[in-house]
Scaffold this motif. Structure first.
Motif, PDB file in Angstrom:
ATOM      1  N   PHE A 186      40.557 -44.810 -81.057  1.00  0.00           N
ATOM      2  CA  PHE A 186      41.859 -45.442 -80.838  1.00  0.00           C
ATOM      3  C   PHE A 186      41.688 -46.942 -80.626  1.00  0.00           C
ATOM      4  O   PHE A 186      40.625 -47.392 -80.212  1.00  0.00           O
ATOM      5  CB  PHE A 186      42.554 -44.840 -79.618  1.00  0.00           C
ATOM      6  N   GLU A 218      47.847 -48.532 -79.530  1.00  0.00           N
ATOM      7  CA  GLU A 218      48.119 -47.167 -79.987  1.00  0.00           C
ATOM      8  C   GLU A 218      48.653 -46.295 -78.849  1.00  0.00           C
ATOM      9  O   GLU A 218      48.233 -46.404 -77.698  1.00  0.00           O
ATOM     10  CB  GLU A 218      46.852 -46.524 -80.547  1.00  0.00           C
ATOM     11  N   VAL A 248      48.901 -42.781 -76.972  1.00  0.00           N
ATOM     12  CA  VAL A 248      48.003 -41.645 -76.770  1.00  0.00           C
ATOM     13  C   VAL A 248      48.624 -40.648 -75.799  1.00  0.00           C
ATOM     14  O   VAL A 248      49.539 -40.975 -75.044  1.00  0.00           O
ATOM     15  CB  VAL A 248      46.618 -42.099 -76.242  1.00  0.00           C
ATOM     16  N   THR A 279      46.297 -38.429 -80.243  1.00  0.00           N
ATOM     17  CA  THR A 279      47.396 -39.282 -80.673  1.00  0.00           C
ATOM     18  C   THR A 279      48.713 -38.743 -80.142  1.00  0.00           C
ATOM     19  O   THR A 279      48.975 -37.539 -80.215  1.00  0.00           O
ATOM     20  CB  THR A 279      47.448 -39.348 -82.214  1.00  0.00           C
ATOM     21  N   ARG A 295      53.886 -48.275 -82.798  1.00  0.00           N
ATOM     22  CA  ARG A 295      52.681 -48.935 -82.274  1.00  0.00           C
ATOM     23  C   ARG A 295      53.070 -50.273 -81.653  1.00  0.00           C
ATOM     24  O   ARG A 295      53.928 -50.979 -82.154  1.00  0.00           O
ATOM     25  CB  ARG A 295      51.698 -49.164 -83.407  1.00  0.00           C
TER      26      ARG A 295
END
Length: 109
Positions: free
Chosen positions: A12, A16, A18, A78, A101
């Motif tokens: 990652f 990003e 998560v 993700t 993002r």
């Protein structure tokens, strides 16, 4: 001794989204370490599942909270929601949220 680059390659990146598999929270990555960088005392007290120290670790701002966490890569996946994270420090790290993002126009050193 040969360095295995695959063990240090982060899955990652900064910005990003998560999801933490064990503790059921989502967040955004604000920093990446190729390996564990905190103290052994912290690891012994906090990292109860004993994730590997020689693999990537991430600093994560937690959604709908005021805290951040330091998480081993193996505990993250993700976040498929692609929804923004609600955290008071978001604007300190990022300029915008585009296509699921976070992005920044700032240059990293």
């Amino acid at each position: 001794m040969t360095l295995d680059l695959e063990t240090t390659k982060a899955k990652f990146g900064v910005g990003e989204l998560v999801y933490h598999r064990l503790f059921d929270y989502r967040g955004v990555i604000v920093d990446v370490d190729a390996k564990f960088m905190l103290s052994d005392e912290w690891y012994d007290q906090v990292a109860r599942t004993r994730p590997p120290k020689d693999q990537p670790w991430y600093r994560v701002l937690v959604h709908s909270a005021n805290n951040e966490t330091y998480v081993a890569e193996r505990n993250l996946t993700t976040d498929m929601s692609r929804e923004p994270v609600d955290h008071p420090l978001i604007k300190d790290f990022f300029d915008d949220f585009i296509d699921g993002r976070y992005v920044t126009g700032r240059r990293a050193n």
